[in-house]
Design a protein around this motif. Structure first.
Motif, PDB file in Angstrom:
ATOM      1  N   ALA A 100       5.494  -1.541  52.167  1.00  0.00           N
ATOM      2  CA  ALA A 100       4.735  -1.925  50.976  1.00  0.00           C
ATOM      3  C   ALA A 100       3.470  -2.689  51.383  1.00  0.00           C
ATOM      4  CB  ALA A 100       5.605  -2.779  50.059  1.00  0.00           C
ATOM      5  N   GLU A 148      -4.275  -0.518  44.344  1.00  0.00           N
ATOM      6  CA  GLU A 148      -3.967   0.279  43.156  1.00  0.00           C
ATOM      7  C   GLU A 148      -2.907   1.323  43.455  1.00  0.00           C
ATOM      8  OE1 GLU A 148      -7.080   2.187  41.013  1.00  0.00           O
ATOM      9  OE2 GLU A 148      -7.817   0.300  40.212  1.00  0.00           O
ATOM     10  N   ALA A 149      -3.097   2.033  44.570  1.00  0.00           N
ATOM     11  CA  ALA A 149      -2.141   3.083  44.913  1.00  0.00           C
ATOM     12  C   ALA A 149      -0.774   2.471  45.211  1.00  0.00           C
ATOM     13  CB  ALA A 149      -2.632   3.893  46.103  1.00  0.00           C
ATOM     14  N   ALA A 150      -0.765   1.275  45.822  1.00  0.00           N
ATOM     15  CA  ALA A 150       0.513   0.627  46.111  1.00  0.00           C
ATOM     16  C   ALA A 150       1.228   0.257  44.815  1.00  0.00           C
ATOM     17  CB  ALA A 150       0.302  -0.608  46.980  1.00  0.00           C
ATOM     18  N   SER A 151       0.479  -0.282  43.855  1.00  0.00           N
ATOM     19  CA  SER A 151       1.155  -0.673  42.618  1.00  0.00           C
ATOM     20  C   SER A 151       1.590   0.575  41.851  1.00  0.00           C
ATOM     21  CB  SER A 151       0.282  -1.585  41.765  1.00  0.00           C
ATOM     22  OG  SER A 151      -0.842  -0.900  41.294  1.00  0.00           O
ATOM     23  N   ALA A 152       0.867   1.681  42.035  1.00  0.00           N
ATOM     24  CA  ALA A 152       1.298   2.929  41.405  1.00  0.00           C
ATOM     25  C   ALA A 152       2.600   3.427  42.009  1.00  0.00           C
ATOM     26  CB  ALA A 152       0.218   3.996  41.528  1.00  0.00           C
ATOM     27  N   CYS A 153       2.961   2.910  43.202  1.00  0.00           N
ATOM     28  CA  CYS A 153       4.252   3.255  43.800  1.00  0.00           C
ATOM     29  C   CYS A 153       5.320   2.247  43.391  1.00  0.00           C
ATOM     30  CB  CYS A 153       4.163   3.276  45.322  1.00  0.00           C
ATOM     31  SG  CYS A 153       3.335   4.725  45.959  1.00  0.00           S
ATOM     32  N   GLY A 154       4.944   1.297  42.553  1.00  0.00           N
ATOM     33  CA  GLY A 154       5.925   0.327  42.099  1.00  0.00           C
ATOM     34  C   GLY A 154       5.930  -0.962  42.891  1.00  0.00           C
ATOM     35  N   VAL A 155       4.942  -1.164  43.761  1.00  0.00           N
ATOM     36  CA  VAL A 155       4.884  -2.396  44.546  1.00  0.00           C
ATOM     37  C   VAL A 155       4.228  -3.495  43.705  1.00  0.00           C
ATOM     38  CG1 VAL A 155       3.927  -3.477  46.617  1.00  0.00           C
ATOM     39  CG2 VAL A 155       4.674  -1.103  46.691  1.00  0.00           C
ATOM     40  N   ASP A 156       4.905  -4.629  43.597  1.00  0.00           N
ATOM     41  CA  ASP A 156       4.314  -5.779  42.917  1.00  0.00           C
ATOM     42  C   ASP A 156       3.387  -6.457  43.934  1.00  0.00           C
ATOM     43  OD1 ASP A 156       3.652  -8.178  41.750  1.00  0.00           O
ATOM     44  OD2 ASP A 156       5.616  -8.449  40.820  1.00  0.00           O
ATOM     45  N   VAL A 157       2.093  -6.137  43.831  1.00  0.00           N
ATOM     46  CA  VAL A 157       1.137  -6.504  44.868  1.00  0.00           C
ATOM     47  C   VAL A 157       1.054  -8.028  45.051  1.00  0.00           C
ATOM     48  CG1 VAL A 157      -1.299  -6.469  45.467  1.00  0.00           C
ATOM     49  CG2 VAL A 157      -0.208  -4.397  44.639  1.00  0.00           C
ATOM     50  N   ALA A 216       0.923  -0.375  52.763  1.00  0.00           N
ATOM     51  CA  ALA A 216       0.352   0.438  51.688  1.00  0.00           C
ATOM     52  C   ALA A 216      -0.691  -0.362  50.901  1.00  0.00           C
ATOM     53  CB  ALA A 216       1.458   0.918  50.754  1.00  0.00           C
ATOM     54  N   SER A 267      -4.645   0.415  49.847  1.00  0.00           N
ATOM     55  CA  SER A 267      -5.130   0.472  48.471  1.00  0.00           C
ATOM     56  C   SER A 267      -4.144  -0.246  47.565  1.00  0.00           C
ATOM     57  CB  SER A 267      -5.288   1.921  48.017  1.00  0.00           C
ATOM     58  OG  SER A 267      -5.299   1.975  46.600  1.00  0.00           O
TER      59      SER A 267
END
Lengths: 345, 244
Positions: free
Chosen positions: A201, A210-219, A204, A208
């Motif tokens: 995570a 944005e792309a990480a949070s689109a994978c469900g990662v709480d940035v 990732a 990016s």
């Protein structure tokens, strides 16, 4: 490119290379250097080794923060100070067992990192650098002025040796050994983290958010966790430092040291786990050598700031991934100094 | 039953209002196409749904729950997955790590074995990913990256998949292959909201569609209705009124 039959679900199997003589020699040399202070029972080598290892522990944490969460802390000396002073105060004034004091320092550091990091890491951009810069200054002033607890500029003397029960770390070589063990532990933990689910995570979100949070990662949370982890590592390093020197004073915990830690990390390289160790070793050795030379020729002692400033600029311009990512000339094997850099394979 | 419903959603970037009261819905198990010219607000609809663009007014309902303003990662945990334009695969991560990141939100819901089975399933659907397993994401071709992005999104076992221009920038063969895979998703029971510039191709695989113009829905209907619509044919399929 794997063979077609390799099921993806299994770990990709890279062809296992034969034992490379160069690699074995490299590791042997590293072990020899690491063991030298203990074998030689040299106080001087051991205390320098301690300095390198304690710095390296902090820089490993900073490397995770910078290399994976993409954040800079300019206040890690504060967490280092909290570890050192927790050990110093609790063992001398409250008679707490050193190991317990070490844990208390780590916990206090984690709590402070949580408080500072929660608002700072919810914002995009480099706000953490500003927050931690402020924190570093506040903690240093608090130490200088909180005389009843910290003895102010006089410092705290008489910190007992770290007694582990089966062995009392009452000499520099012993303390050095323990610090190296702690460092190895931190490096292994960092490596494991990077290859695990949270590490994935982090890598990732470094690419990016944005792309990480689109994978469900709480940035924000992922960044906060790595910041807290790095603060804990710094506190542990601080406790070890306190038990090594057996004396603490405000002087080594200033903002200057925070900046030096960042220099070590940038010079060594933050995207490989070995880079921080290399950076800390190089920085501490050169600094010590210049300091020793400065005792004979006065002006040489003042060269360190100039030297490190120039090295920092050169590294950032010519090898932004740090010295650890510099490839050796092909004749020497064409490999990097400190293992493979992530994303280099 | 509609899995996703937008009710007069307004959203924008700074002073620019990209969506001016968009209402639409995507029914469970169907492919819904969003059509329109560049700048009509198609991508903004997707970004507003998954929380990447703040919603200025109106509401979004997902699976019967009002989810307006939810952070992206929470929506992902609820079963929403997005494939952004161009795929946005993680170039420095291996193909395998990309896929495992897709399953990031499943911790606590699925066992390791289930995730491993899904990895295997993705490789069956997209054989090219099996061969590329340990390669870096950015070494894949455009079409392969798009497949990886779709597979990564599917790894979260989404109820609703938001697909933004999956065929853009791909060679005709690769584009056709990607759209064929999207059509196959219907068999898995995944609901799809598809933004696509290739109107004819999109309406061939979609069940229903909406046409957006400057931030508003101007036309909606089943795919067959839209394909037959004079306006759609003139504006997007290159036919003149005389030719219809």
């Amino acid at each position: 490119m794997g063979t077609e039959a390799t099921p993806l679900a299994e770990e990709p199997t890279t062809p296992r290379p034969g034992i490379r003589p160069a690699k074995v020699a490299g590791w042997a040399l590293l072990c020899a250097i690491a063991l030298a202070p203990v074998v030689a029972r040299s106080g001087y080598l051991s205390s320098m080794g301690c300095q390198i290892a304690t710095s390296a522990i902090i820089v490993v944490g900073l490397g995770l923060l910078m290399g994976y969460a993409g954040q800079i802390s300019l206040g890690h000396a504060a967490f280092y100070a909290i570890g050192a002073y927790s050990s110093a105060i609790l063992t001398t004034k409250a008679g707490v067992h050193p190991l317990l004091a070490l844990c208390a320092g780590a916990a206090a550091s984690a709590l402070l990192a949580l408080i500072v990091g929660t608002p700072a890491l919810r914002l995009h951009g480099h706000y953490l650098a500003m927050f931690t810069l402020g924190l570093g200054i506040i903690v240093q002033i608090a130490i200088e002025q909180g005389k009843r607890l910290t003895n102010g500029f006089d410092g705290i003397t008489g910190i007992p040796a770290l007694d582990l029960g089966f062995i009392c770390l009452d000499s520099d070589p012993r303390m050095y050994g323990a610090t190296v063990v702690a460092l190895v532990g931190c490096v292994l933990a960092a490596r494991n983290l990077v290859d695990s689910r949270p590490g994935r995570a982090l890598r990732a979100l470094h690419e990016s958010e944005e792309a990480a949070s689109a994978c469900g990662v709480d940035v924000a949370r992922a960044k906060l966790e790595v910041f807290v982890l790095s603060a804990v590592m710094a506190a542990v390093a601080g406790s070890l430092y306190a038990h090594t020197i057996q004396f603490v004073s405000p002087e080594p915990f200033g903002v200057q040291f925070s900046v030096q830690l960042v220099v070590m990390m940038v010079v060594g390289g933050s995207t490989s786990v070995g880079g921080p160790v290399a950076g800390a070793a190089l920085f501490t050795l050169v600094k010590q050598l210049l300091q020793d030379a400065g005792e004979k020729v006065r002006w040489v002692g003042y060269l360190d700031t100039v030297l490190f400033g120039s090295v920092l600029v050169l590294v950032v311009v010519f090898c932004p991934k740090g010295l650890a990512a510099v490839r050796l000339p092909a004749i020497l094997g064409g490999r990097t100094f400190v293992g493979e850099t992530r994303g280099d394979s | 039953m509609s899995l996703l419903r937008l009710s007069s959603v307004r959203a924008g970037y700074g002073g620019l209002q990209a969506l001016r009261g968009v209402s639409l819905h995507a029914s469970e198990g169907e492919i819904t196409a969003l059509l329109g010219a560049n700048g009509a607000g198609k991508t903004t609809v997707l970004n507003a749904v998954c929380g990447l663009v703040p919603i200025a007014g109106g509401d979004v309902f997902f699976a019967g729950e009002r989810v307006t303003g939810y952070p992206t990662e929470r929506l992902v945990r609820m079963g929403l997955a997005q494939v952004p334009e161009g795929g946005k695969v993680f170039g420095e991560l291996s193909v395998r790590d990309n896929l495992l990141l897709g399953a990031y939100s499943r911790r606590g819901r699925s066992s390791r074995a289930e995730v491993r089975d899904d990895l295997e399933e993705m490789c069956r659907m997209f054989p090219v990913l099996r061969e590329a397993s340990s390669r870096r994401g950015d070494t894949l071709s455009g079409g392969e990256q798009q497949m990886l992005a779709i597979a990564r999104a599917l790894m979260s076992r989404p109820r609703l998949l938001l697909l933004d221009e999956p065929s853009i920038g791909l060679a005709p063969m690769a584009a056709a292959e990607v759209l064929r895979q999207v059509a196959a998703l219907r068999e898995l029971g995944t609901t799809v909201l598809l933004v696509e510039q290739n109107v004819a191709a999109a309406l061939q695989i979609a069940d229903r569609g909406y046409v957006l113009e400057v931030g508003q829905v101007v036309l909606e209907g089943t795919a067959a209705e839209l394909l037959a619509s004079r306006d759609v044919r003139r504006a997007y399929l290159g036919r003149d009124y005389e030719g219809i």
